[in-house]
Design a protein around this motif. Structure first.
Motif, PDB file in Angstrom:
ATOM      1  N   SER A   1       0.782  -1.193   0.011  1.00  0.00           N
ATOM      2  CA  SER A   1       0.159   0.014   0.056  1.00  0.00           C
ATOM      3  C   SER A   1       0.920   1.202  -0.034  1.00  0.00           C
ATOM      4  O   SER A   1       1.796   1.216   0.279  1.00  0.00           O
ATOM      5  N   PRO A   2       0.499   2.534  -0.564  1.00  0.00           N
ATOM      6  CA  PRO A   2       1.298   3.502  -0.632  1.00  0.00           C
ATOM      7  C   PRO A   2       1.843   4.074   0.732  1.00  0.00           C
ATOM      8  O   PRO A   2       2.911   4.546   0.738  1.00  0.00           O
ATOM      9  N   LYS A   3       0.700   3.880   1.974  1.00  0.00           N
ATOM     10  CA  LYS A   3       1.441   4.082   3.204  1.00  0.00           C
ATOM     11  C   LYS A   3       2.539   3.374   3.684  1.00  0.00           C
ATOM     12  O   LYS A   3       3.620   3.784   4.260  1.00  0.00           O
ATOM     13  N   LEU A   4       2.332   2.086   3.678  1.00  0.00           N
ATOM     14  CA  LEU A   4       3.604   1.312   3.907  1.00  0.00           C
ATOM     15  C   LEU A   4       4.784   1.309   3.203  1.00  0.00           C
ATOM     16  O   LEU A   4       5.791   1.323   3.621  1.00  0.00           O
ATOM     17  N   ASP A   5       4.511   1.724   1.772  1.00  0.00           N
ATOM     18  CA  ASP A   5       5.690   2.168   0.868  1.00  0.00           C
ATOM     19  C   ASP A   5       6.377   3.258   1.420  1.00  0.00           C
ATOM     20  O   ASP A   5       7.643   3.100   1.407  1.00  0.00           O
ATOM     21  N   PHE A   6       5.546   4.257   1.898  1.00  0.00           N
ATOM     22  CA  PHE A   6       5.947   5.740   2.354  1.00  0.00           C
ATOM     23  C   PHE A   6       7.079   5.222   3.673  1.00  0.00           C
ATOM     24  O   PHE A   6       8.111   5.596   3.864  1.00  0.00           O
ATOM     25  N   ILE A   7       6.456   4.155   4.432  1.00  0.00           N
ATOM     26  CA  ILE A   7       7.258   4.023   5.584  1.00  0.00           C
ATOM     27  C   ILE A   7       8.457   3.232   5.442  1.00  0.00           C
ATOM     28  O   ILE A   7       9.552   3.505   5.908  1.00  0.00           O
ATOM     29  N   ARG A   8       8.224   2.272   4.542  1.00  0.00           N
ATOM     30  CA  ARG A   8       9.356   1.689   4.117  1.00  0.00           C
ATOM     31  C   ARG A   8      10.501   2.441   3.285  1.00  0.00           C
ATOM     32  O   ARG A   8      11.772   2.335   3.727  1.00  0.00           O
ATOM     33  N   THR A   9      10.024   3.412   2.637  1.00  0.00           N
ATOM     34  CA  THR A   9      11.145   4.326   2.062  1.00  0.00           C
ATOM     35  C   THR A   9      11.956   5.141   3.321  1.00  0.00           C
ATOM     36  O   THR A   9      13.107   5.176   3.156  1.00  0.00           O
ATOM     37  N   ILE A  10      11.095   5.503   4.116  1.00  0.00           N
ATOM     38  CA  ILE A  10      11.995   6.285   5.116  1.00  0.00           C
ATOM     39  C   ILE A  10      12.844   5.274   5.870  1.00  0.00           C
ATOM     40  O   ILE A  10      13.935   5.853   6.267  1.00  0.00           O
ATOM     41  N   ILE A  11      12.450   4.084   6.415  1.00  0.00           N
ATOM     42  CA  ILE A  11      13.575   3.170   7.044  1.00  0.00           C
ATOM     43  C   ILE A  11      14.822   2.873   6.002  1.00  0.00           C
ATOM     44  O   ILE A  11      15.867   2.958   6.513  1.00  0.00           O
ATOM     45  N   ILE A  12      14.240   2.658   4.846  1.00  0.00           N
ATOM     46  CA  ILE A  12      15.369   2.430   3.841  1.00  0.00           C
ATOM     47  C   ILE A  12      16.599   3.685   3.745  1.00  0.00           C
ATOM     48  O   ILE A  12      17.635   3.479   3.742  1.00  0.00           O
ATOM     49  N   ASN A  13      15.767   4.747   3.587  1.00  0.00           N
ATOM     50  CA  ASN A  13      16.688   5.954   3.537  1.00  0.00           C
ATOM     51  C   ASN A  13      17.501   6.195   4.539  1.00  0.00           C
ATOM     52  O   ASN A  13      18.648   6.806   4.499  1.00  0.00           O
ATOM     53  N   CYS A  14      16.743   6.080   5.748  1.00  0.00           N
ATOM     54  CA  CYS A  14      17.611   6.423   7.006  1.00  0.00           C
ATOM     55  C   CYS A  14      18.771   5.230   7.213  1.00  0.00           C
ATOM     56  O   CYS A  14      19.966   5.763   7.320  1.00  0.00           O
ATOM     57  N   VAL A  15      18.593   4.162   6.942  1.00  0.00           N
ATOM     58  CA  VAL A  15      19.525   3.044   7.020  1.00  0.00           C
ATOM     59  C   VAL A  15      20.663   3.322   6.093  1.00  0.00           C
ATOM     60  O   VAL A  15      21.883   3.560   6.261  1.00  0.00           O
ATOM     61  N   SER A  16      20.364   3.727   4.828  1.00  0.00           N
ATOM     62  CA  SER A  16      21.501   3.993   3.823  1.00  0.00           C
ATOM     63  C   SER A  16      22.073   5.322   4.165  1.00  0.00           C
ATOM     64  O   SER A  16      23.348   5.372   3.920  1.00  0.00           O
ATOM     65  N   THR A  17      21.523   6.282   4.711  1.00  0.00           N
ATOM     66  CA  THR A  17      22.147   7.330   5.396  1.00  0.00           C
ATOM     67  C   THR A  17      23.166   7.114   6.214  1.00  0.00           C
ATOM     68  O   THR A  17      24.357   7.446   6.253  1.00  0.00           O
ATOM     69  N   ILE A  18      22.801   6.339   7.093  1.00  0.00           N
ATOM     70  CA  ILE A  18      23.929   5.894   8.119  1.00  0.00           C
ATOM     71  C   ILE A  18      25.015   5.118   7.335  1.00  0.00           C
ATOM     72  O   ILE A  18      26.322   5.637   7.832  1.00  0.00           O
ATOM     73  N   ALA A  19      24.758   4.502   6.669  1.00  0.00           N
ATOM     74  CA  ALA A  19      25.881   3.749   6.165  1.00  0.00           C
ATOM     75  C   ALA A  19      26.684   4.377   5.100  1.00  0.00           C
ATOM     76  O   ALA A  19      27.928   4.455   5.151  1.00  0.00           O
ATOM     77  N   LEU A  20      26.060   5.173   4.263  1.00  0.00           N
ATOM     78  CA  LEU A  20      26.824   6.366   3.653  1.00  0.00           C
ATOM     79  C   LEU A  20      27.778   7.236   4.295  1.00  0.00           C
ATOM     80  O   LEU A  20      28.798   7.745   3.970  1.00  0.00           O
ATOM     81  N   TYR A  21      26.961   7.700   5.607  1.00  0.00           N
ATOM     82  CA  TYR A  21      27.874   8.539   6.305  1.00  0.00           C
ATOM     83  C   TYR A  21      28.911   7.866   6.873  1.00  0.00           C
ATOM     84  O   TYR A  21      30.240   8.345   6.691  1.00  0.00           O
ATOM     85  N   PHE A  22      29.079   6.739   7.366  1.00  0.00           N
ATOM     86  CA  PHE A  22      30.285   5.953   8.059  1.00  0.00           C
ATOM     87  C   PHE A  22      31.283   5.652   6.716  1.00  0.00           C
ATOM     88  O   PHE A  22      32.408   5.874   6.927  1.00  0.00           O
ATOM     89  N   ILE A  23      30.572   5.210   5.539  1.00  0.00           N
ATOM     90  CA  ILE A  23      31.749   4.972   4.512  1.00  0.00           C
ATOM     91  C   ILE A  23      32.168   6.349   3.947  1.00  0.00           C
ATOM     92  O   ILE A  23      33.454   6.362   3.712  1.00  0.00           O
TER      93      ILE A  23
END
Lengths: 179, 433
Positions: A90-112
Motif C-alpha cells: 500500500s502507498p502508506k506502507l511504501d512511504f514508511i518503507r522508504t523512510i526506513i531504507i533511506n535512514c539506513v542508507s544514510t547511516i551507511a553512507l555517512y560512515f563509509i
C-alpha cells in the motif's frame, strides 16, 4: 503517476538547481570523456603523439560521472531494485518503507564517507600524485567521500520529502476514484 | 558455508523489501566481513571504502558510460527506423516477413547498442506500426520485438559482458568476439521461430509487398551510418587497434556526429542524453560496487571452495554441474532483474567453473544467453514489461503467449552453445590465440 510529475512536484527551488548542477557536471564530464578518448586515439594514429595522461583523465572522469549523479538517482529512487512485490504494497506502507531504507542508507553512507575522506586525507598527507599529470590522488578520493555525505544528507531530506509527495498524490487519486 | 547461506538469506530478504540491490549487497557484504574478521569494523570499512574508490575510477569500466552514450545517441537519431526499412525491403515479402525484418533489425541495432531493454523499446516504436498495418497478430508482433530485443546484451558491444569480464578478469575483447556467432545464431533461430508461428497460423503474419533491387539499394543507403559505426568500433576492438574504452569513445563520438548530421540534436536533447547516460551509469556502478563488496565477503567465507568440495563429494560430472548452474539461473531469472542476478551468482560460480576446467569466456556467453532467456520468461520478463509499457494497449499476457516459440528457440540455442562450445570460442581463438 509519471516520474516527471513527481519530479515537478517534489523538486522545486534549490533542489531543482542542485539537480541541474549535478546533472550538468556529469554531462560535461561525460562529453569530455568522449573527447579525451577520441583526441588520444587520433593523436596516436594520425599525429603520432597520444594525449599525455589520458588514462588518468579517463579514470577521474568516470568517478565524477558516477558520483555526481549518485545523489540524484538515490533520492529519486532510481537505483536498481527488485520491484515484483510493488503491487501488493500500500502507498502508506511504501512511504514508511522508504523512510526506513533511506535512514539506513544514510547511516551507511555517512560512515563509509567518513572513512573515504580519511583515506583521502591520508593520501594527500603522503603527497600521492598521479603518474603523468601529477594530480593529487586524494582530490578524487575526497570528492567521492564528500558525495557519499551529500547523498546521505539528501536521502533523509529530499528523498523523504519526495516520498511524502508521492503519498499525498496517491491519497488524492484514491479520493477522486472513490467519488 | 553456514555464514554465507545466512548472508544470502539476509540479502534476499533486503532485496525483497525493495532495498536497492547495490546497497543490500554492500551492507550484507560489509557486516559479513565484520563478522568473519572477529568484529573488526575498521578492516571492513577500509575494504569497502577501497572498493568504492577503486571501482568508481576503474579504467576497464569506463567503457560502460561510453557505450551507453553511443546507444542513447543512436536511439535519439532515429536510425532504428532506417534499419527496419532496410531489413523490410529484403524480407518483407516473405510469410511473416515483417516479423523476420523486426528480428534482423533488432540484431543490427544490438550491434550498436549494449542494452536489451533499450533495443526492445526502440524497435517497438518503429516496427509495431507497420506490423499493425499489415494485420499481424499482436502476440507475434510483440513477441518478435521482445525476443529480438534480448540480442542487445549478447551481440557486442554489450554492457553485461563488460561487467562479467571485470568480475572474472577475462579479456573484454575476447568476450566481445565470443558473443558474435551466438548472436547470429540467435537471429537465425528467432527467424525460425517466426516461420514456425506463421506456419501454424498463416493469418498471424501475412506477406508485405515485394521491393525491387533499386528500392533495396535505396533502403541500404539509409543504414550506412550503422554499418560504418559497427565496423569501426568492433573492427577496431577485434583487430586490436584500440582498447574497448577507446573504441567506445570513438563510437560515442561517431554516434554524436551521425545524430548531428541527421539534425536530431539540439542543446536540450544533448543535455538530456548525457545526463540520462550518466544516471544509468551511476545506477550500474552502485550495483557493481555492492556486488564486489559482497563477493569479498563470499570469498572470505570460502563459499566457492566449499561448493567445489560438495561437487567432488557427490562425484558430479563437470557437464552435470553446468546444467545444474543453468537450472539455477533459469529459476532465478524468472524472478530477478538480469544484471543483479548475474552479479549475485557469477562471483560464486566462476571459481567452480574455472577449476572444473571450463573456459571462462565460453561460460560468460552461456551466462548471458541464460540471462537473455530470463528477459522473456514469465512472471518477470523485463523485456515484455518494457514492451507493454511502450505499447499501452497490449497486455503482458498476449506477449508472453507469443513468446513461447522464441523461448524454445532460445533453449535450443543454449543447448547448442553448451554442447558445442566452439560456437562461442571459435572467433576469439581464431583472432587471439
Amino acid at each position: 503517476m509519471s516520474s516527471e510529475r513527481i519530479q515537478a512536484l517534489s523538486e522545486k527551488g534549490p533542489i531543482k538547481w542542485l539537480a541541474l548542477f549535478l546533472n550538468g557536471l556529469a554531462a560535461i564530464t561525460l562529453f569530455a570523456l568522449m573527447l579525451i578518448t577520441c583526441v588520444d586515439v587520433i593523436g596516436r594514429y594520425v599525429f603520432n603523439s597520444p594525449l599525455v595522461g589520458s588514462t588518468e583523465l579517463t579514470e577521474m572522469a568516470v568517478g565524477i560521472v558516477v558520483f555526481s549523479t549518485f545523489p540524484i538517482i538515490s533520492w529519486r529512487r532510481e537505483n536498481i531494485v527488485v520491484d515484483i512485490l510493488d503491487n501488493y504494497v500500500s502507498p502508506k506502507l511504501d512511504f514508511i518503507r522508504t523512510i526506513i531504507i533511506n535512514c539506513v542508507s544514510t547511516i551507511a553512507l555517512y560512515f563509509i564517507g567518513q572513512r573515504i575522506i580519511l583515506l583521502g586525507k591520508r593520501s594527500l598527507g603522503y603527497g600521492e600524485v598521479s603518474e603523468y599529470l601529477a594530480i593529487p590522488t586524494g582530490w578524487m578520493i575526497n570528492f567521492i567521500g564528500i558525495m557519499c555525505w551529500v547523498t546521505a544528507f539528501l536521502l533523509v531530506t529530499v528523498g523523504i520529502y519526495r516520498s511524502l509527495k508521492v503519498l499525498q498524490i496517491s491519497n488524492n487519486t484514491l479520493l477522486k476514484d472513490s467519488i | 558455508m553456514t555464514t554465507s547461506l545466512i548472508g544470502f538469506a539476509c540479502l534476499l530478504l533486503l532485496i525483497m523489501v525493495r532495498v536497492p540491490i547495490g546497497f543490500a549487497m554492500g551492507l550484507v557484504g560489509f557486516f559479513g566481513f565484520v563478522y568473519l574478521n572477529d568484529m573488526n569494523w575498521v578492516a571492513a570499512l577500509s575494504m569497502s571504502s577501497r572498493r568504492v574508490i577503486d571501482t568508481s575510477q576503474d579504467y576497464g569500466l569506463s567503457v560502460i558510460p561510453l557505450f551507453i552514450l553511443m546507444g542513447n545517441l543512436v536511439t535519439r537519431s532515429g536510425l532504428s527506423s532506417e534499419l527496419y526499412k532496410a531489413s523490410f525491403s529484403f524480407l518483407g515479402h516473405l510469410k511473416g516477413g515483417l516479423s523476420l525484418a523486426t528480428v534482423v533489425a533488432c540484431g543490427a541495432f544490438s550491434a550498436i547498442c549494449g542494452s536489451s531493454l533499450a533495443t526492445a523499446a526502440t524497435m517497438a516504436k518503429v516496427s509495431m506500426p507497420p506490423m499493425r498495418k499489415y494485420g499481424y497478430s499482436d502476440s507475434l508482433a510483440t513477441a518478435s520485438i521482445a525476443a529480438g530485443g534480448t540480442l542487445g546484451i549478447l551481440i557486442p558491444p554489450s554492457v553485461i559482458l563488460v561487467i562479467y569480464g571485470i568480475m572474472t578478469e577475462q579479456s573484454i575483447r575476447e568476450l566481445f568476439a565470443a558473443g558474435f556467432l551466438p548472436g547470429l545464431l540467435g537471429i537465425i533461430l528467432y527467424m525460425g521461430a517466426v516461420s514456425w508461428t506463421v506456419w501454424r497460423d498463416p493469418d498471424a503474419g501475412p506477406r508485405g509487398e515485394k521491393k525491387n533491387a533499386k528500392q533495396r539499394i535505396q533502403a541500404l543507403k539509409g543504414v550506412w551510418g550503422v554499418l560504418i559505426l559497427f565496423s569501426v568500433v568492433m573492427g577496431g576492438i577485434y583487430g586490436g587497434i584500440f582498447t574497448p574504452t577507446e573504441a567506445a569513445g570513438i563510437g560515442a563520438a561517431g554516434a554524436f556526429i551521425i545524430a548531428l548530421l541527421r539534425k536530431s540534436l539540439n542543446f536540450k536533447v544533448l543535455f538530456d542524453v548525457l545526463s540520462e547516460t550518466a544516471q544509468t551509469t551511476a545506477s550500474l556502478f552502485v550495483v557493481v560496487i555492492g556486488a564486489l563488496i559482497f563477493s569479498n565477503f563470499i570469498n572470505r567465507a570460502g563459499l566457492p571452495d566449499e561448493l567445489l568440495k560438495l561437487i567432488t563429494g557427490y562425484d558430479l560430472s563437470p557437464m552435470m554441474v553446468i546444467f545444474v548452474i543453468i537450472g539455477i539461473y533459469i529459476v532465478l531469472g524468472a524472478v530477478f532483474e538480469s544484471l543483479s542476478m548475474l552479479l549475485l551468482t557469477v562471483p560464486i560460480f566462476y571459481p567452480v567453473v574455472e577449476s572444473l576446467g571450463f573456459d571462462l569466456v565460453w561460460f560468460g556467453i552461456v551466462v548471458v544467453v541464460v540471462t537473455e532467456i530470463s528477459l522473456i520468461t514469465p512472471p518477470v520478463g523485463l523485456n515484455v514489461f518494457v514492451l507493454s509499457g511502450v505499447l499501452k494497449d497490449v497486455s503482458t499476457g498476449t506477449i508472453f503467449k507469443g513468446v513461447t516459440p522464441f523461448w524454445t528457440a532460445d533453449i535450443i540455442r543454449l543447448l547448442l552453445i553448451v554442447l558445442i562450445p566452439t560456437i562461442a570460442t571459435l572467433l576469439p581463438n581464431w583472432l587471439y590465440h
